[in-house]
Design a protein around this motif. Structure first.
Motif, PDB file in Angstrom:
ATOM      1  N   VAL A   1       0.853  -1.189   0.000  1.00 40.18           N
ATOM      2  CA  VAL A   1       0.000   0.000   0.000  1.00 40.18           C
ATOM      3  C   VAL A   1       0.893   1.244   0.000  1.00 40.18           C
ATOM      4  N   VAL A   2       0.875   1.962  -1.103  1.00 42.90           N
ATOM      5  CA  VAL A   2       1.650   3.191  -1.218  1.00 42.90           C
ATOM      6  C   VAL A   2       0.669   4.339  -1.407  1.00 42.90           C
ATOM      7  N   THR A   3       0.843   5.414  -0.645  1.00 41.53           N
ATOM      8  CA  THR A   3      -0.006   6.584  -0.858  1.00 41.53           C
ATOM      9  C   THR A   3       0.802   7.654  -1.592  1.00 41.53           C
ATOM     10  N   TRP A   4       0.085   8.469  -2.308  1.00 34.58           N
ATOM     11  CA  TRP A   4       0.724   9.559  -3.052  1.00 34.58           C
ATOM     12  C   TRP A   4      -0.219  10.748  -3.040  1.00 34.58           C
ATOM     13  N   ASP A   5       0.310  11.940  -3.183  1.00 35.55           N
ATOM     14  CA  ASP A   5      -0.505  13.157  -3.221  1.00 35.55           C
ATOM     15  C   ASP A   5      -1.143  13.467  -1.869  1.00 35.55           C
ATOM     16  N   SER A   6      -1.800  12.492  -1.271  1.00 40.98           N
ATOM     17  CA  SER A   6      -2.465  12.692   0.006  1.00 40.98           C
ATOM     18  C   SER A   6      -2.393  11.383   0.791  1.00 40.98           C
ATOM     19  N   PRO A   7      -1.731  11.378   1.944  1.00 41.74           N
ATOM     20  CA  PRO A   7      -1.445  10.115   2.641  1.00 41.74           C
ATOM     21  C   PRO A   7      -2.566   9.665   3.579  1.00 41.74           C
ATOM     22  N   VAL A   8      -2.436   8.454   4.101  1.00 44.57           N
ATOM     23  CA  VAL A   8      -3.228   8.033   5.254  1.00 44.57           C
ATOM     24  C   VAL A   8      -2.266   7.971   6.440  1.00 44.57           C
ATOM     25  N   ALA A   9      -2.793   7.703   7.622  1.00 45.48           N
ATOM     26  CA  ALA A   9      -1.935   7.603   8.801  1.00 45.48           C
ATOM     27  C   ALA A   9      -0.884   6.514   8.573  1.00 45.48           C
ATOM     28  N   PRO A  10       0.321   6.685   9.128  1.00 45.11           N
ATOM     29  CA  PRO A  10       1.437   5.789   8.818  1.00 45.11           C
ATOM     30  C   PRO A  10       1.145   4.301   9.021  1.00 45.11           C
ATOM     31  N   GLU A  11       0.286   3.961  10.006  1.00 49.65           N
ATOM     32  CA  GLU A  11       0.072   2.530  10.255  1.00 49.65           C
ATOM     33  C   GLU A  11      -0.729   1.863   9.140  1.00 49.65           C
ATOM     34  N   GLY A  12      -1.287   2.661   8.233  1.00 43.89           N
ATOM     35  CA  GLY A  12      -2.101   2.073   7.171  1.00 43.89           C
ATOM     36  C   GLY A  12      -1.440   2.104   5.812  1.00 43.89           C
ATOM     37  N   GLU A  13      -0.122   2.305   5.766  1.00 44.46           N
ATOM     38  CA  GLU A  13       0.537   2.377   4.465  1.00 44.46           C
ATOM     39  C   GLU A  13       1.994   1.940   4.602  1.00 44.46           C
ATOM     40  N   ASP A  14       2.595   1.570   3.485  1.00 45.36           N
ATOM     41  CA  ASP A  14       4.018   1.275   3.498  1.00 45.36           C
ATOM     42  C   ASP A  14       4.812   2.571   3.498  1.00 45.36           C
ATOM     43  N   LEU A  15       4.472   3.452   2.594  1.00 43.83           N
ATOM     44  CA  LEU A  15       5.077   4.778   2.602  1.00 43.83           C
ATOM     45  C   LEU A  15       4.276   5.741   1.747  1.00 43.83           C
ATOM     46  N   PHE A  16       4.677   6.993   1.798  1.00 49.41           N
ATOM     47  CA  PHE A  16       3.965   8.075   1.119  1.00 49.41           C
ATOM     48  C   PHE A  16       4.902   8.744   0.119  1.00 49.41           C
ATOM     49  N   ILE A  17       4.427   8.920  -1.105  1.00 54.58           N
ATOM     50  CA  ILE A  17       5.202   9.672  -2.086  1.00 54.58           C
ATOM     51  C   ILE A  17       4.731  11.126  -2.016  1.00 54.58           C
ATOM     52  N   ALA A  18       5.558  11.982  -1.418  1.00 53.00           N
ATOM     53  CA  ALA A  18       5.182  13.391  -1.265  1.00 53.00           C
ATOM     54  C   ALA A  18       5.614  14.145  -2.513  1.00 53.00           C
ATOM     55  N   GLN A  19       4.695  14.970  -3.014  1.00 56.52           N
ATOM     56  CA  GLN A  19       5.032  15.678  -4.254  1.00 56.52           C
ATOM     57  C   GLN A  19       6.131  16.714  -4.039  1.00 56.52           C
ATOM     58  N   VAL A  20       5.964  17.554  -3.027  1.00 60.99           N
ATOM     59  CA  VAL A  20       6.970  18.578  -2.724  1.00 60.99           C
ATOM     60  C   VAL A  20       6.984  18.795  -1.220  1.00 60.99           C
ATOM     61  N   ASP A  21       8.026  19.434  -0.754  1.00 62.21           N
ATOM     62  CA  ASP A  21       8.073  19.801   0.640  1.00 62.21           C
ATOM     63  C   ASP A  21       7.361  21.136   0.809  1.00 62.21           C
ATOM     64  N   PHE A  22       6.610  21.262   1.916  1.00 59.96           N
ATOM     65  CA  PHE A  22       5.844  22.490   2.101  1.00 59.96           C
ATOM     66  C   PHE A  22       6.716  23.741   2.084  1.00 59.96           C
ATOM     67  N   THR A  23       7.893  23.657   2.709  1.00 65.65           N
ATOM     68  CA  THR A  23       8.737  24.847   2.758  1.00 65.65           C
ATOM     69  C   THR A  23       9.242  25.208   1.367  1.00 65.65           C
TER      70      THR A  23
END
Lengths: 368, 346
Positions: free
Chosen positions: A127-149
């Motif tokens: 389970v990979v999330t991208w664009d918008s994640p779920v809480a960490p316990e429900g996914e392998d990892l999250f592909i973040a588009q950019v860093d907020f800063t």
């Protein structure tokens, strides 16, 4: 005897060299590469149907799918907007029943999908999330588009680019007053303007909110023009706001005087760049996001890679990435995609003509 | 005479639904090798448990000649009250009790306006839909509340017998109860009588107002209960839960052969229609049919359910017209007289 010592020395030297080599190998491991030709059924599940950016993500995923010669299916499915969360749950559950190998989700809710995604993980589905994640316990990892800063610095740099060294007045046209994304980006930009002398001549005069509604945004943009006679730039960190502001400037024939910039969709901004109402804007590429997401999911699902902090891998044409701790979510892992794509008259034509990779310019160097 | 005709009519609508159900199941079996997986069969009910529960009481309400558009909002309000109270330190049981009371209260309000002030239920419950949803939003704003105890979420998520959660059995029990009450009890007969002809029913001494208020209260109660099921199933509640559910619920009831004008329809038909819609959706999900297409397929089914009987009626009329003009045309094969009119849904 002397011979013996020499031999011993030689052995020691060889061993040392070897171990040094080993140590270096551990310090700087080869990035993990994907082995093409696996047979994986993978589901790309964006937030909703009928959104252009998700279709772009799908394109990127299809590109990676072809590149990796996956013999399984790439399934693209999403709920209708009025059924967003229950619909995503239904699709996840159906995917579990179908015994797919990976699910790639842009989540409509941080928590409500958890029972389903955890069930999928229990069944050995990646389970990979991208664009918008779920809480960490429900996914392998999250592909973040950019860093907020980074959004803040990209906006500050575009402002500097447009206003030049001598600077000038500019205003921000945002989405809703409580939009957490936009507020974080604006804060990051403000902080940068204060800290960094490079931006000393950029004067932020106002922040207004168009509520991500084309009409409201249009009127707010015109309001800014009336309130600040010396205004030179409207910066809109929302795709709705930037297009509405550009339209307002076009209708009032102010395009030479007041520039419009921010985060925009190339397809929506093309006409305004062509007629000079907007010189430059930025967005991350959803196509790249889909491509990278597919690559990571493929690597995880083939067991070529584990979802662990510090693991480095190669994602085809996009190069090398490292899995890191997510600073925004405790216990979460992310792969930070970056960089932004900057769009202007030079590359937008190319983008419109081809619409494929290479047309969007990787612009970090330019932006930084 | 009238009665047996009516009975035949309903019976054959259910027969048609049964045939459709068989077709759907057959197609599902052909399309997906996973359709018969026990987990999938559990999912068919599990993933739509809230709608299924609300369908049961909606059948009563529509047969009674009313409609309740506020069920999804009451459901969200129930879930919200439960979650907010739990967050505030109450036990789940106490929170649930309050949620059910709130559901009853919403239903009472709907019922009073409809029965005693004579405002059409379409308007009253439309207002309720907006108002109760607004209340839910006031309580939780944009937050989501979760972290329910494990025993509570496992009621909604984990298998009780096999992979079937206990909520599935709750539905089964309520279905049987609904069937018995609607088809075999005095109260059920009142519901039909009022739906058929309220004035006549009142002349016959039935307290129509009381029956209507009772039905709306039950509708609110079941909706709040569905809200609790939702909280347990997702483990987390937001004020925007279940938006738009009411239309799915009403669709299933109408497809089940219940007339929107009240008075006709059976629990068996509604049950079959529920099975048709759930299995159809499940089959389409397993075949990766996208949400837009799924919605339009179910929509088409609803339209066809109104059109087919209409067409059959016209065809019937046309045939009997031709037959009257030229009897020989139909007598060649030794066919007897045309049978009694083909059954008609509406």
């Amino acid at each position: 005897m002397k011979m013996r010592k020499l031999q011993l020395l030689l052995v020691v030297v060889v061993l040392l060299t070897l171990s040094a080599g080993l140590v270096r190998a551990q310090d700087d491991p080869e990035p993990i590469k994907a082995e093409p030709g696996a047979d994986l059924d993978m589901v790309l599940l964006p937030k909703t149907l009928g959104n252009a950016v998700f279709d772009e993500a799908h394109e990127g995923a299809m590109e990676a799918d072809e590149e990796l010669e996956n013999e399984g299916d790439l399934i693209f499915n999403a709920p209708t907007p009025d059924n967003a969360i229950p619909g995503q749950i239904e699709i996840i559950e159906a995917s579990i029943t179908q015994e797919v190998d990976a699910i790639m989700i842009s989540a409509n809710d941080y928590e409500q999908l958890l029972p389903s995604t955890q069930k999928a993980m229990d069944d050995d589905i990646t389970v990979v999330t991208w664009d918008s994640p779920v809480a960490p316990e429900g996914e392998d990892l999250f592909i973040a588009q950019v860093d907020f800063t980074e959004v803040g610095s990209v906006m500050a740099n575009m402002a500097l680019d447009i206003l030049g060294e001598e600077g000038g007045q500019f205003a921000i046209l945002s989405a809703t007053p409580d939009a957490s994304n936009q507020n974080a980006w604006i804060e990051a930009m403000k902080a940068l303007l204060e800290e960094d002398d490079t931006y000393a001549n950029l004067e932020l005069v106002d922040v207004v909110y168009g509520n991500d509604d084309p009409d409201d945004s249009y009127n707010e943009a015109l309001g800014l023009v009336d309130s600040y006679p010396d205004l030179e730039l409207i910066m809109a960190p929302t795709t709705v706001g930037i297009a509405a502001a550009a339209k307002a400037m076009q209708d009032e024939e102010l395009c030479g005087e007041i520039a419009v910039s921010g985060l925009g969709l190339p397809s929506e901004m093309q006409e305004f760049v062509e007629n000079g109402c907007s010189q430059e804007f930025a967005l991350w590429s959803f196509k790249d996001l889909g491509y990278l997401t597919y690559y990571v999911s493929y690597l995880l699902a083939t067991d070529a890679m584990d979802a662990e902090e510090g693991v480095t891998f190669e994602a085809g044409r996009m190069g090398t990435y490292t899995i890191e701790a997510d600073p925004n979510r405790e216990g979460g892992l992310r792969v930070l995609m970056g960089p932004f794509s900057l769009y202007n008259a030079d590359n937008l034509e190319e983008w419109a003509a081809g619409g494929d990779e290479g047309a969007t310019v990787e612009a970090t160097e330019e932006a930084n | 005479m009238q009665r047996s005709k009516l009975w035949a009519r309903l019976k054959s609508w259910e027969a048609l639904l049964f045939i459709i159900l068989c077709v759907v199941i057959f197609v599902n079996l052909r399309l997906s090798s996973h359709y018969l997986d026990l987990n999938n069969l559990a999912n068919i009910f599990h993933l739509s448990i809230e709608k299924s529960l609300m369908v049961l009481i909606m059948a009563f309400v529509i047969i009674n000649g009313e409609i309740d558009l506020s069920v999804a909002s009451i459901m969200a309000l129930g879930a919200t009250v439960l979650a907010e109270r739990y967050e505030a330190g109450w036990s789940i049981a106490a929170g649930l009790a309050l949620a059910l009371l709130v559901g009853l209260g919403c239903g009472l309000l709907n019922g009073l306006f409809v029965a005693y002030m004579g405002i059409p239920s379409l308007i009253v419950t439309l207002a309720g839909q907006i108002g109760y949803r607004g209340a839910a939003r006031i309580i939780l704003e944009d937050r989501s509340v979760g972290d329910f105890p494990k025993w509570f979420t496992s009621l909604g998520q984990d298998g009780f017998i096999g992979p079937f959660p206990i909520t599935s059995f709750l539905f089964l029990a309520l279905f049987i109860l609904g069937l018995v009450v609607l088809q075999y009890s005095v109260f059920g007969r009142y519901v039909y009588a009022i739906g058929n002809n309220r004035a006549a029913a009142e002349y016959a001494g039935i307290n129509a107002k009381q029956v209507k208020v009772t039905l709306f209260m039950l509708s609110g109660l079941i909706a709040a209960l569905a809200g609790a099921c939702y909280a347990a199933r997702l483990g987390n509640v937001r004020a925007n839960a279940a938006e738009g559910f009411e239309l799915d619920v009403i669709t299933i009831v109408l497809l089940g052969g219940v007339s929107i004008f009240g008075g006709t329809g059976t629990m068996l038909g509604v049950g079959l229609s529920l099975l048709v819609v759930l299995n159809l959706r499940n089959g389409m999900s397993l075949s990766n049919v996208d949400g837009n297409t799924q919605t339009s397929v179910v929509g088409s089914l609803l339209i066809l359910s109104v059109l087919i009987p209409n067409w059959m009626q016209r065809l019937q009329r046309l045939l009997s017209h031709l037959f009257a003009k030229n009897p020989k045309l139909f007598n060649r094969g030794g066919a007897a007289e045309p049978k009694s009119p083909v059954s008609v849904h509406q």
